[in-house]
Design an enzyme around this catalytic site. Sequence first.
Site, PDB file in Angstrom:
ATOM      1  CG  ASN A  30      -5.669  30.519  15.329  1.00  0.00           C
ATOM      2  OD1 ASN A  30      -6.843  29.791  15.274  1.00  0.00           O
ATOM      3  ND2 ASN A  30      -4.459  29.861  15.322  1.00  0.00           N
ATOM      4  NE  ARG A  45      -5.373  27.672  11.303  1.00  0.00           N
ATOM      5  CZ  ARG A  45      -5.418  26.625  12.275  1.00  0.00           C
ATOM      6  NH1 ARG A  45      -5.293  26.719  13.702  1.00  0.00           N
ATOM      7  NH2 ARG A  45      -5.415  25.422  11.858  1.00  0.00           N
ATOM      8  CG  HIS A 101      -2.751  21.355   9.484  1.00  0.00           C
ATOM      9  ND1 HIS A 101      -2.967  20.008  10.030  1.00  0.00           N
ATOM     10  CD2 HIS A 101      -3.061  21.843  10.642  1.00  0.00           C
ATOM     11  CE1 HIS A 101      -3.324  19.662  11.101  1.00  0.00           C
ATOM     12  NE2 HIS A 101      -3.609  20.945  11.715  1.00  0.00           N
ATOM     13  N   GLY A 124       1.401  18.388  15.345  1.00  0.00           N
ATOM     14  CA  GLY A 124       0.817  18.953  16.722  1.00  0.00           C
ATOM     15  C   GLY A 124      -0.292  18.018  17.335  1.00  0.00           C
ATOM     16  N   GLY A 141      -3.377  18.697  16.634  1.00  0.00           N
ATOM     17  CA  GLY A 141      -3.789  18.159  15.275  1.00  0.00           C
ATOM     18  C   GLY A 141      -2.588  17.940  14.306  1.00  0.00           C
ATOM     19  NE  ARG A 171      -8.312  17.085  15.816  1.00  0.00           N
ATOM     20  CZ  ARG A 171      -7.942  18.236  15.039  1.00  0.00           C
ATOM     21  NH1 ARG A 171      -8.332  18.235  14.072  1.00  0.00           N
ATOM     22  NH2 ARG A 171      -7.270  19.129  15.697  1.00  0.00           N
ATOM     23  N   GLY A 201       4.186  21.876  16.858  1.00  0.00           N
ATOM     24  CA  GLY A 201       4.406  21.487  18.176  1.00  0.00           C
ATOM     25  C   GLY A 201       5.495  20.300  18.294  1.00  0.00           C
ATOM     26  CD  GLU A 214      -0.581  27.120  11.609  1.00  0.00           C
ATOM     27  OE1 GLU A 214      -1.290  26.218  11.164  1.00  0.00           O
ATOM     28  OE2 GLU A 214      -0.354  27.098  12.769  1.00  0.00           O
TER      29      GLU A 214
END
Length: 390
Positions: free
Chosen positions: A9, A92, A180, A209, A211, A240, A327, A378
């Site tokens: 990742n 990923r 996601h 998280g 994101g 973001r 998270g 993931e």
Amino acid sequence: MADAIIVINSGSSSIKFSLFVENGEELRVDLRGQVEAVHTKPRFAAKRRDGTKAEKAWPEGTDLGHDRALDHLFTFLRSELSGDRLIGVGHRVVHGGPDFGGPVRIDAGVVAKLEALVPLAPLHQPAALVPMRRLLDRAPEIPQVACFDTSFHRTNPEVAQRYALPAELHEAGVRRYGFHGLSYEYIASALGRLDTKAASGKTVVLHLGNGASMCAMESGRSVTSTMGFTAVEGLAMGTRCGSLDPGVILYLMDHRGMDARAIEKLLYQQSGLLGVSGISSDMRALLASDDPRAKLAVDLFCYRIRRELGSLAAALGGLDAIVFTAGVGKNSAVIRERVCRDAAWLEVDLDPAANAAGGPRISTPEARTAAFSIPTNEELMIARHTRQLL
């Protein structure tokens, strides 16, 4: 000799990795770690299944870069394989665009198609391509598989994928993709072991998280989600902005003189929790702060979740369960409590003791809408897809 799979990742300044080994029908993680700060103060750290560690640090100011970091990483991983046989490497990839509806074997043609998607995921896509190219160049005999965060949402009905734009733009790829997906796919598989009603019913999963997004699922299949064409739509995130009136972009261009790159930096790196608070993008720091701006950022984060939860429940036509992951979702009992309190109208009834303990079930037995807290994985999904494809 067992079959082994490496999962990569790759981010803009770090490379996370895991080594999975077949253990009967299951995949067992034998090693995981990361190389962080590859351009400024590189540090390599790995932890084995038995608890032993491997570490290496470079002097501050060293620009190791992704290529040399990968060289170090793969030299280390080959030494760790011992008697096991490396059958492939899974990556990923955030954006698969309209062409990739599932995992795919990587070759130069696939890399070229993924490079064309960089404008749709400028924070994530470029870094994901670096290890693919490096391995194709240095070890072309090792099979590689790309696994996409967008693939899980290909089950969305067409109406959920459309923007109210001319058909030509939709056909050209301007549509809602969702992200996601590897996380949501794992949660869908894990939920079946905890609650068959939730797994086969109408569930909203909250991947919270740095994101953040939410996904409405029915019988384990994605119906719609909060992210769209890019991973900047939807909830307020760490840096973001989430959903934004497109008129704001026109205003910034016409009256603030901002060009596309300046606006990109604003939306992706200077907004969200960081932009609102002016303090941090880290939820832990904001919850610990007594600054009113930190409280406002947290309030906005939870308010956006509240609005989107109502929207997703409406899209599903009902709700049987909500699931927190990632998270913030897995580690912040405070955020889970606030979201569940806001969802009382959906008959979510939080069990404070279970929430404090971290779950997995955090709602009372009598709650009509169940609530869970489940860690995502993931990397395991990527390893599973890689094994299945190869």
